[in-house]
Design an enzyme around this catalytic site. Structure first.
Site, mmCIF file in Angstrom:
data_model
loop_
_atom_site.group_PDB
_atom_site.id
_atom_site.type_symbol
_atom_site.label_atom_id
_atom_site.label_comp_id
_atom_site.label_asym_id
_atom_site.label_seq_id
_atom_site.Cartn_x
_atom_site.Cartn_y
_atom_site.Cartn_z
ATOM 1 N N GLY A 74 41.817 -11.091 24.031
ATOM 2 C CA GLY A 74 40.722 -10.795 24.948
ATOM 3 C C GLY A 74 40.576 -11.783 26.091
ATOM 4 O O GLY A 74 39.634 -11.681 26.876
ATOM 5 N N VAL A 81 38.029 -13.257 30.893
ATOM 6 C CA VAL A 81 37.605 -12.760 29.591
ATOM 7 C C VAL A 81 37.264 -11.280 29.677
ATOM 8 O O VAL A 81 36.629 -10.839 30.630
ATOM 9 C CB VAL A 81 36.362 -13.548 29.126
ATOM 10 N N CYS A 82 37.693 -10.516 28.666
ATOM 11 C CA CYS A 82 37.319 -9.107 28.574
ATOM 12 C C CYS A 82 35.924 -9.058 27.968
ATOM 13 O O CYS A 82 35.749 -9.197 26.757
ATOM 14 C CB CYS A 82 38.311 -8.355 27.699
ATOM 15 N N GLN A 83 34.935 -8.904 28.836
ATOM 16 C CA GLN A 83 33.545 -8.950 28.398
ATOM 17 C C GLN A 83 32.786 -7.777 29.016
ATOM 18 O O GLN A 83 32.176 -7.901 30.069
ATOM 19 C CB GLN A 83 32.935 -10.296 28.799
#
Length: 154
Positions: A74, A81-83
């Site tokens: 992620g 960041v994959c958020q």
């Protein structure tokens, strides 16, 4: 807006999932600190991060970046960041900074195949989990900062 961010900084400092949280170079729109994951293999280190706020906050979400290299599906090699929480389609202006940091810590603690920026690591985690966890442990040992002891209680 600066008043709200200052209050959110105070709230985030009371949360136990991060340490050394402070404005970067005295700029309240940019924070730095260290995240303290709870789960192996990341829980043996501390991970430096930056949280950057737009001048239009809270209408525009903040952006979290990991400054410590990490072996995680992620988080891309540049620390992005994959958020989804902070994506334009999911952002809600009432979301507080501490919630963004809690979500980031949850991502680190529990790699999620749906929150992926590195397909190669997601595939490795699913197809060869023992290899993935061994590599993640090695990266944590090599790149994460040492955790300082818990500060004394009040």
């Amino acid at each position: 807006m600066a008043g709200r961010i200052a209050k959110e900084l105070a709230e985030a400092r009371r949360w136990g999932g991060a340490r050394d949280l402070r404005p970067l170079d005295g700029n309240v729109l940019r924070w730095e600190g260290r995240l303290l994951p709870n789960n192996p293999p990341y829980n043996t280190g501390a991970f430096r991060f930056e949280l950057a706020f737009s001048p239009h906050h809270p209408l525009v979400p903040p952006r979290a970046t990991l400054r410590t290299s990490i072996y995680h599906p992620g988080v891309d090699p540049d620390g992005r960041v994959c958020q989804p929480l902070t994506s334009a389609q999911h952002w809600v202006p009432t979301t507080r900074a501490v919630q963004v940091l809690q979500d980031l810590l949850l991502l680190l603690d529990s790699p999620d195949p749906q929150r992926v920026l590195r397909q190669d690591l997601a595939r490795e985690l699913q197809e060869q989990p023992e290899v993935f966890w061994r590599q993640a442990e090695e990266y944590t040992r090599r790149y994460a900062e040492r955790r300082s002891p818990e500060p004394p209680g009040p």
